[in-house]
Design a protein around this motif. Structure first.
Motif, PDB file in Angstrom:
ATOM      1  N   ARG A   8     -28.921  53.633  10.565  1.00 41.56           N
ATOM      2  CA  ARG A   8     -29.701  54.478  11.467  1.00 41.56           C
ATOM      3  C   ARG A   8     -30.489  55.500  10.662  1.00 41.56           C
ATOM      4  NH1 ARG A   8     -26.077  52.662  15.132  1.00 41.56           N
ATOM      5  NH2 ARG A   8     -26.910  52.648  17.247  1.00 41.56           N
ATOM      6  N   SER A   9     -31.674  55.769  11.129  1.00 37.10           N
ATOM      7  CA  SER A   9     -32.512  56.728  10.428  1.00 37.10           C
ATOM      8  C   SER A   9     -33.253  57.562  11.456  1.00 37.10           C
ATOM      9  CB  SER A   9     -33.516  55.967   9.549  1.00 37.10           C
ATOM     10  OG  SER A   9     -34.195  56.845   8.726  1.00 37.10           O
ATOM     11  N   PRO A  10     -33.519  58.831  11.203  1.00 40.99           N
ATOM     12  CA  PRO A  10     -33.132  59.580  10.023  1.00 40.99           C
ATOM     13  C   PRO A  10     -31.652  59.967  10.081  1.00 40.99           C
ATOM     14  CG  PRO A  10     -34.317  60.998  11.533  1.00 40.99           C
ATOM     15  CD  PRO A  10     -34.334  59.635  12.147  1.00 40.99           C
ATOM     16  N   GLN A  11     -31.076  60.053   8.891  1.00 44.13           N
ATOM     17  CA  GLN A  11     -29.653  60.336   8.776  1.00 44.13           C
ATOM     18  C   GLN A  11     -29.273  61.672   9.408  1.00 44.13           C
ATOM     19  OE1 GLN A  11     -27.095  58.422   6.298  1.00 44.13           O
ATOM     20  NE2 GLN A  11     -28.226  57.122   7.668  1.00 44.13           N
ATOM     21  N   ALA A  12     -30.108  62.705   9.204  1.00 46.92           N
ATOM     22  CA  ALA A  12     -29.734  64.042   9.679  1.00 46.92           C
ATOM     23  C   ALA A  12     -29.526  64.050  11.185  1.00 46.92           C
ATOM     24  CB  ALA A  12     -30.797  65.067   9.289  1.00 46.92           C
ATOM     25  N   VAL A  13     -30.391  63.354  11.921  1.00 43.48           N
ATOM     26  CA  VAL A  13     -30.278  63.373  13.382  1.00 43.48           C
ATOM     27  C   VAL A  13     -28.977  62.697  13.817  1.00 43.48           C
ATOM     28  CG1 VAL A  13     -31.260  62.479  15.520  1.00 43.48           C
ATOM     29  CG2 VAL A  13     -32.746  63.518  13.795  1.00 43.48           C
ATOM     30  N   HIS A  14     -28.676  61.557  13.224  1.00 43.04           N
ATOM     31  CA  HIS A  14     -27.445  60.867  13.613  1.00 43.04           C
ATOM     32  C   HIS A  14     -26.222  61.595  13.073  1.00 43.04           C
ATOM     33  CE1 HIS A  14     -29.534  57.752  15.673  1.00 43.04           C
ATOM     34  NE2 HIS A  14     -30.393  57.704  14.670  1.00 43.04           N
ATOM     35  N   GLY A  15     -26.392  62.262  11.944  1.00 41.57           N
ATOM     36  CA  GLY A  15     -25.319  63.139  11.458  1.00 41.57           C
ATOM     37  C   GLY A  15     -25.071  64.248  12.469  1.00 41.57           C
ATOM     38  N   GLY A  16     -26.157  64.762  13.037  1.00 40.95           N
ATOM     39  CA  GLY A  16     -26.043  65.796  14.073  1.00 40.95           C
ATOM     40  C   GLY A  16     -25.244  65.299  15.264  1.00 40.95           C
ATOM     41  N   TRP A  17     -25.475  64.039  15.656  1.00 43.37           N
ATOM     42  CA  TRP A  17     -24.701  63.478  16.772  1.00 43.37           C
ATOM     43  C   TRP A  17     -23.217  63.410  16.424  1.00 43.37           C
ATOM     44  CZ3 TRP A  17     -26.030  63.245  21.572  1.00 43.37           C
ATOM     45  CH2 TRP A  17     -27.388  63.119  21.926  1.00 43.37           C
ATOM     46  N   THR A  18     -22.888  63.035  15.194  1.00 43.10           N
ATOM     47  CA  THR A  18     -21.458  62.954  14.836  1.00 43.10           C
ATOM     48  C   THR A  18     -20.806  64.339  14.841  1.00 43.10           C
ATOM     49  OG1 THR A  18     -21.722  63.153  12.431  1.00 43.10           O
ATOM     50  CG2 THR A  18     -21.844  60.930  13.345  1.00 43.10           C
ATOM     51  N   ILE A  19     -21.576  65.342  14.365  1.00 40.98           N
ATOM     52  CA  ILE A  19     -21.028  66.715  14.378  1.00 40.98           C
ATOM     53  C   ILE A  19     -20.815  67.163  15.820  1.00 40.98           C
ATOM     54  CG2 ILE A  19     -21.554  69.141  13.805  1.00 40.98           C
ATOM     55  CD1 ILE A  19     -20.823  67.486  11.394  1.00 40.98           C
ATOM     56  N   ALA A  20     -21.818  66.858  16.675  1.00 36.39           N
ATOM     57  CA  ALA A  20     -21.699  67.240  18.090  1.00 36.39           C
ATOM     58  C   ALA A  20     -20.468  66.567  18.710  1.00 36.39           C
ATOM     59  CB  ALA A  20     -22.964  66.842  18.844  1.00 36.39           C
ATOM     60  N   LEU A  39     -23.006  72.061  20.631  1.00 39.04           N
ATOM     61  CA  LEU A  39     -24.264  72.143  21.378  1.00 39.04           C
ATOM     62  C   LEU A  39     -25.481  72.227  20.455  1.00 39.04           C
ATOM     63  CD1 LEU A  39     -23.184  74.649  24.192  1.00 39.04           C
ATOM     64  CD2 LEU A  39     -23.612  72.195  24.435  1.00 39.04           C
ATOM     65  N   ALA A  40     -25.302  72.903  19.314  1.00 43.61           N
ATOM     66  CA  ALA A  40     -26.453  73.157  18.429  1.00 43.61           C
ATOM     67  C   ALA A  40     -26.702  72.032  17.434  1.00 43.61           C
ATOM     68  CB  ALA A  40     -26.227  74.475  17.670  1.00 43.61           C
ATOM     69  N   ALA A  41     -25.739  71.134  17.250  1.00 46.66           N
ATOM     70  CA  ALA A  41     -25.841  70.169  16.148  1.00 46.66           C
ATOM     71  C   ALA A  41     -27.066  69.255  16.266  1.00 46.66           C
ATOM     72  CB  ALA A  41     -24.560  69.336  16.066  1.00 46.66           C
ATOM     73  N   VAL A  42     -27.300  68.692  17.445  1.00 41.67           N
ATOM     74  CA  VAL A  42     -28.411  67.740  17.569  1.00 41.67           C
ATOM     75  C   VAL A  42     -29.774  68.454  17.463  1.00 41.67           C
ATOM     76  CG1 VAL A  42     -29.494  66.001  19.037  1.00 41.67           C
ATOM     77  CG2 VAL A  42     -27.007  66.046  18.774  1.00 41.67           C
ATOM     78  N   PRO A  43     -30.001  69.559  18.198  1.00 40.96           N
ATOM     79  CA  PRO A  43     -31.279  70.278  17.992  1.00 40.96           C
ATOM     80  C   PRO A  43     -31.465  70.710  16.533  1.00 40.96           C
ATOM     81  CG  PRO A  43     -30.146  71.132  19.920  1.00 40.96           C
ATOM     82  CD  PRO A  43     -29.214  70.170  19.277  1.00 40.96           C
ATOM     83  N   ALA A  44     -30.364  71.162  15.905  1.00 39.55           N
ATOM     84  CA  ALA A  44     -30.445  71.578  14.496  1.00 39.55           C
ATOM     85  C   ALA A  44     -30.832  70.392  13.614  1.00 39.55           C
ATOM     86  CB  ALA A  44     -29.114  72.162  14.041  1.00 39.55           C
ATOM     87  N   ALA A  45     -30.314  69.226  13.954  1.00 38.58           N
ATOM     88  CA  ALA A  45     -30.615  68.031  13.151  1.00 38.58           C
ATOM     89  C   ALA A  45     -32.097  67.659  13.270  1.00 38.58           C
ATOM     90  CB  ALA A  45     -29.734  66.877  13.616  1.00 38.58           C
TER      91      ALA A  45
END
Lengths: 152, 442
Positions: free
Chosen positions: B304-316, B55-61
């Protein structure tokens, strides 16, 4: 798209699963218990305790067959009248039916054992008396400890 | 500090945070006893972390892309503080609360780490590779490390050991210039993330159910079980080093999902009890893990950019998959265990009645075994205790072995359906992989 890696993955996975199935993977589970309504192969006995045991096991088979449960379920429920009643209820049987099945099962097994010469007259009489007359709780106690006090 | 050291410390942070999704798996029986809670309740030590992380991954990203260095530092401090609380928790509620806070810190540091790695590695592609590798290794090694720590120092040490390690990673961001990423994030790759969710759900079964089978089912010591399941991450490392030779990311993802399904199917049809039977399926699972998780993460992030946000989606997606796996498979497993317990009891009673022990002992042994089963209260009983006061004779030894064998058969068979269902999840991942036609090579 290169399909060779996909085919290799499928072959490797299927080969392992196929090998495990061939080694008995689909039947590796608890051993099935025997049908109490089907006669078991007779086994030779010498000691009197073993002969009494065979009579009691035959009685358990007869009773379990009547109640529609396995012999093993019946034996595990022999701890008390309450547990036997729970078992009977789970098969839609009343306490009276349970008691009748137990007494009939024991009488039938005793008669059969006497006919085969497995037990002597005195033992057969004692067991027959227990099957017919003893209150259910006392009968269970007798069955649990039968071989300790019944003499051939 | 050199780039290599910084990269290693950031990788350590990612590994720690993602290892926490599975690190307490082998400690659950000890935690259950410590706090005297039920089995479904103790599973929340795992579920809560993965649920909050998802739940927190995308907002955190989103927070991390503005100030990645600060986000990494704050996330690490929150993670370390919550780990300390978990290690010293006097109550179960505080332990689960600590796990939730830990997950929030973990989400922040893992997402920020991706942008920090881009800064350190120079390219998105290399950053993604390091980020994904650290995450996969952390998640795969988690149960092994947790098992060894639980047996040697106690379950609390799992959390306490994380505190200095997490704090050490802060050195990596000292004086590290990290540029905020101002552009608005694009849409996430739905098919890659959905496939990640399904494969992660299946891999949860591989890790969670396998360690349960080893420790609670086959009575393997936690530390030994931890070592046994390291076959999986070792196979993952070996395969990942060769992954790029296999083909494009779609091929690697599909081949990985098929291998994961094959390994899980094999675990679902084990022909015997004993850890040796799990080794080859683990090799397939590890190889599949090495191919699928990396490839899908690359697909989700490529271009895809920014990486952190899409990284957040993968973690989620990954941790939602873990939660789905836990919530879906645990009840199926416990129901199967109950059903097989009854079958094992009947088979055990038959073994006793047909045995050669003295007739007078048969009912007593049968009922001692029944008492052991009832005393186990849903866990796998120790039937050997029923033979402690019995004579040292072959008839008793034979019966004891037969009873243990029936119990092993019952326990192993109880795990069969959950493993097969998990294999179904892995195969289901082929649908989104096939639907995603983009061929990406990172």
């Amino acid at each position: 798209m290169r399909i060779a890696p996909l085919l290799i993955a499928i072959v490797v996975g299927a080969a392992l699963v196929g090998a495990y199935v061939a080694l008995g993977g689909t039947s590796y589970e608890p051993s099935p218990v025997a049908d109490p309504c089907v006669a078991r192969p007779e086994r030779p006995t010498d000691a009197s305790g073993e002969r009494i045991e065979l009579v009691l096991l035959a009685a358990a088979d007869e009773t379990a067959c009547t109640l529609g449960v396995s012999r093993e379920e019946l034996v595990l429920a022999l701890r008390s009248v309450d547990e036997l009643e729970v078992l009977a209820r789970s098969e839609g049987r009343s306490r009276d039916e349970l008691e009748d099945a137990l007494r009939d099962g024991l009488e039938c097994a005793v008669d059969e054992a006497e006919e085969k010469g497995l037990i002597g007259g005195r033992t057969a009489t004692a067991l027959g008396f227990a099957a017919e007359r003893l209150p259910l709780g006392l009968l269970l106690s007798a069955l649990r400890g039968a071989s300790s006090f019944l003499d051939y | 500090m050199g780039v290599g050291s910084r990269r290693g410390l950031v990788g350590l942070g990612i590994g720690l945070a993602l290892a926490d999704s599975s690190v307490v798996t082998l400690a659950l029986p000890d935690i259950l006893r410590r706090f005297d809670v039920e089995i479904p309740t103790v599973a929340w030590v795992l579920t809560s972390y993965n649920l909050v992380l998802a739940l927190a991954a995308v907002p955190a990203a989103y927070a991390a892309r503005r100030h990645p260095t600060v986000a990494f530092a704050v996330g690490t401090l929150v993670f370390a503080g919550a780990s300390l609380v978990c290690g010293l928790a006097p109550s179960f509620a505080l332990l689960v609360g600590g796990r939730c806070v830990q997950a929030v810190g973990g989400a922040l540091l893992v997402c920020a780490a991706l942008d920090l790695l881009t800064e350190l590695e120079g390219t998105d592609a290399r950053a993604v590779r390091t980020w994904a590798a650290a995450g996969v290794l952390g998640a795969a090694l988690g149960p092994a490390i947790g098992g060894i720590l639980t047996e040697t120092l106690g379950w609390e040490s799992i959390f306490l050991a994380q505190v200095p390690l997490a704090l050490a990673t802060l050195v990596a961001v000292r004086r590290l210039p990290a540029r905020p990423v101002p552009e608005p994030p694009g849409r996430p790759d739905l098919s890659a993330n959905l496939a990640l969710l399904l494969v992660s759900g299946a891999l949860t079964a591989a890790l969670f159910l396998l360690v349960l089978l080893l420790v609670d089912g086959w009575r393997v010591a936690p530390a030994a079980a931890g070592l046994i399941v390291t076959v999986m991450p070792l196979a993952a490392i070996a395969m990942s080093s060769q992954a790029n030779r296999v083909g494009g990311s779609a091929v690697r993802a599909a081949a990985g999902a098929i291998l994961v399904a094959g390994g899980l199917c094999a675990l679902g049809v084990l022909p015997g009890s004993g850890w040796g039977w799990t080794l080859v399926p683990q090799l397939l699972l590890g190889a599949g893990l090495g191919l699928a998780l990396w490839a899908l993460t690359e697909r989700a992030l490529a271009g895809r950019s920014p990486q952190a946000v899409h990284g957040g989606w993968t973690i989620a997606a990954r941790h939602a998959g873990v939660v789905v796996g836990l919530l879906l498979l645990t009840p199926i497993f416990t129901t199967a265990l109950d059903r097989n317990e009854d079958r094992a009891l009947r088979a055990g009673a038959a073994a006793v009645l047909d045995s050669d022990i003295p007739p007078l002992d048969k009912l007593a042994v049968a009922q001692d075994v029944l008492a052991a089963v009832r005393a186990a209260d849903g866990e796998v009983p120790d039937v050997r205790g029923a033979f402690d006061d019995k004579p040292d004779e072959p008839a008793y030894a034979t019966l004891e072995e037969r009873l243990v064998s029936e119990l092993d058969r019952a326990v192993t068979a109880a795990f069969s359906r959950p493993f097969l269902l998990a294999a179904g999840l892995a195969l289901l991942a082929l649908v989104p992989i096939a639907l995603s036609r983009r061929q990406v090579s990172v």
